[in-house]
Design a protein around this motif. Structure first.
Motif, short mmCIF file in Angstrom:
data_model
loop_
_atom_site.label_atom_id
_atom_site.label_comp_id
_atom_site.label_asym_id
_atom_site.label_seq_id
_atom_site.Cartn_x
_atom_site.Cartn_y
_atom_site.Cartn_z
N THR A 1 0.33 -0.83 0.07
CA THR A 1 -0.08 -0.28 0.04
C THR A 1 0.81 1.26 0.39
OG1 THR A 1 0.08 0.07 2.25
CG2 THR A 1 -2.07 -1.29 1.44
N ALA A 2 0.05 2.02 -0.17
CA ALA A 2 1.33 3.87 -0.75
C ALA A 2 0.62 4.72 0.64
CB ALA A 2 0.79 4.26 -2.01
N THR A 3 1.75 5.16 1.11
CA THR A 3 1.25 6.69 1.93
C THR A 3 1.02 7.85 1.45
OG1 THR A 3 1.65 5.27 3.76
CG2 THR A 3 1.50 7.56 4.17
N VAL A 4 0.20 8.34 0.79
CA VAL A 4 -0.03 9.84 0.34
C VAL A 4 -0.05 10.65 1.47
CG1 VAL A 4 -1.13 11.56 -1.39
CG2 VAL A 4 -1.05 8.81 -2.08
N LYS A 5 1.58 11.49 1.37
CA LYS A 5 1.22 13.04 1.83
C LYS A 5 0.59 14.09 0.97
CE LYS A 5 5.36 11.34 3.50
NZ LYS A 5 6.74 11.53 3.32
N ARG A 6 -0.23 13.88 0.25
CA ARG A 6 -1.34 15.02 -0.48
C ARG A 6 -2.95 14.53 -0.59
NH1 ARG A 6 1.85 12.89 -3.87
NH2 ARG A 6 1.05 12.07 -6.07
N PRO A 7 -3.29 16.21 -1.05
CA PRO A 7 -4.44 15.45 -1.71
C PRO A 7 -4.83 14.97 -2.75
CG PRO A 7 -4.31 17.92 -0.72
CD PRO A 7 -3.32 17.07 -0.97
N PRO B 1 0.49 20.60 -3.72
CA PRO B 1 -0.36 21.10 -3.07
C PRO B 1 -0.52 22.48 -2.71
CG PRO B 1 -0.10 19.18 -2.16
CD PRO B 1 1.28 19.47 -3.08
N TRP B 2 -1.51 23.39 -2.43
CA TRP B 2 -1.32 24.48 -2.17
C TRP B 2 -0.70 25.15 -1.39
CZ3 TRP B 2 -2.24 29.74 -3.72
CH2 TRP B 2 -2.17 30.61 -3.21
N GLU B 3 -1.04 23.90 -0.12
CA GLU B 3 -0.62 24.51 0.93
C GLU B 3 1.14 24.69 1.21
OE1 GLU B 3 -2.74 22.45 0.43
OE2 GLU B 3 -4.05 23.24 1.37
N GLU B 4 1.60 23.92 0.28
CA GLU B 4 2.88 23.69 -0.20
C GLU B 4 3.84 25.13 -1.14
OE1 GLU B 4 4.46 20.01 -0.99
OE2 GLU B 4 2.94 18.34 0.44
N ASP C 1 6.39 29.33 -0.78
CA ASP C 1 7.38 29.57 -2.26
C ASP C 1 6.97 31.06 -2.42
OD1 ASP C 1 8.68 27.50 -2.05
OD2 ASP C 1 7.65 26.47 -2.38
N LEU C 2 5.48 31.16 -2.30
CA LEU C 2 4.94 32.25 -2.52
C LEU C 2 5.26 34.03 -2.17
CD1 LEU C 2 1.76 31.38 -4.29
CD2 LEU C 2 4.22 32.00 -5.25
N PRO C 3 6.11 34.78 -2.50
CA PRO C 3 6.12 36.56 -2.20
C PRO C 3 4.49 36.78 -1.38
CG PRO C 3 6.05 36.49 -3.97
CD PRO C 3 5.95 35.21 -3.75
N PRO C 4 4.13 37.17 -0.57
CA PRO C 4 3.33 37.95 0.23
C PRO C 4 1.71 38.43 -0.92
CG PRO C 4 4.88 38.21 1.69
CD PRO C 4 5.45 38.01 1.00
N ILE C 5 1.11 37.65 -0.86
CA ILE C 5 0.10 37.99 -1.39
C ILE C 5 -0.77 39.12 -1.57
CG2 ILE C 5 -2.08 37.41 -2.82
CD1 ILE C 5 -1.24 33.96 -2.38
N GLU D 1 -8.00 34.10 -2.00
CA GLU D 1 -8.83 33.11 -2.49
C GLU D 1 -8.42 32.60 -3.93
OE1 GLU D 1 -13.41 32.30 -2.39
OE2 GLU D 1 -12.84 32.86 -0.59
N LEU D 2 -9.15 34.40 -4.73
CA LEU D 2 -8.97 33.76 -5.68
C LEU D 2 -7.54 33.19 -6.54
CD1 LEU D 2 -9.92 34.36 -8.61
CD2 LEU D 2 -8.33 36.54 -8.89
N VAL D 3 -6.07 33.45 -6.27
CA VAL D 3 -5.02 32.61 -6.51
C VAL D 3 -4.85 31.49 -6.08
CG1 VAL D 3 -2.73 33.26 -5.91
CG2 VAL D 3 -3.63 35.42 -6.01
N GLN D 4 -5.79 31.17 -4.75
CA GLN D 4 -5.61 30.19 -4.71
C GLN D 4 -6.35 29.12 -5.01
OE1 GLN D 4 -6.74 29.66 -0.72
NE2 GLN D 4 -6.79 26.99 -0.73
N ARG D 5 -7.65 28.89 -5.98
CA ARG D 5 -8.64 28.70 -6.94
C ARG D 5 -7.85 29.02 -8.16
NH1 ARG D 5 -13.15 32.08 -6.69
NH2 ARG D 5 -12.32 32.84 -8.52
#
Length: 89
Positions: A37-43, A49-52, A56-60, A65-69
């Motif tokens: 079986t595999a253990t997945v560390k992302r959705p 993933p957005w959370e990662e 890496d991005l500068p402050p938005i 929410e638009l950038v995330q979408r």
């Protein structure tokens, strides 16, 4: 000498088992357990993933929410493209 994934020992070769191994090697965020079986560390359905990515991005400055979408939509397209290429060839 054949690559190890082509060598067929006494066990029966399984496409799905080999696919899981290759996915783990390519993505780097899965670990294959001893029971197969595999253990997945992302959705599911994401490459990065957005959370990662947000780390890496500068402050938005604008609508976060638009950038995330937009990021999640683009990331999902990349994920679908990878699977389409994998399954087509």
């Amino acid at each position: 000498m054949l690559p190890q994934w082509l060598v067929m020992d006494s066990k029966k070769w399984s496409f799905h088992e080999e696919l899981r191994k290759w996915e783990g090697m390519m993505e780097g965020s899965e670990s294959l357990q001893a029971d197969g079986t595999a253990t997945v560390k992302r959705p599911p359905g994401t490459c990065f993933p957005w959370e990662e990515k947000v780390k890496d991005l500068p402050p938005i400055q604008g609508d976060a929410e638009l950038v995330q979408r937009v990021w999640r939509n683009i990331d999902a397209l990349g994920y679908m493209y990878i699977w389409q290429v994998l399954l087509s060839f």
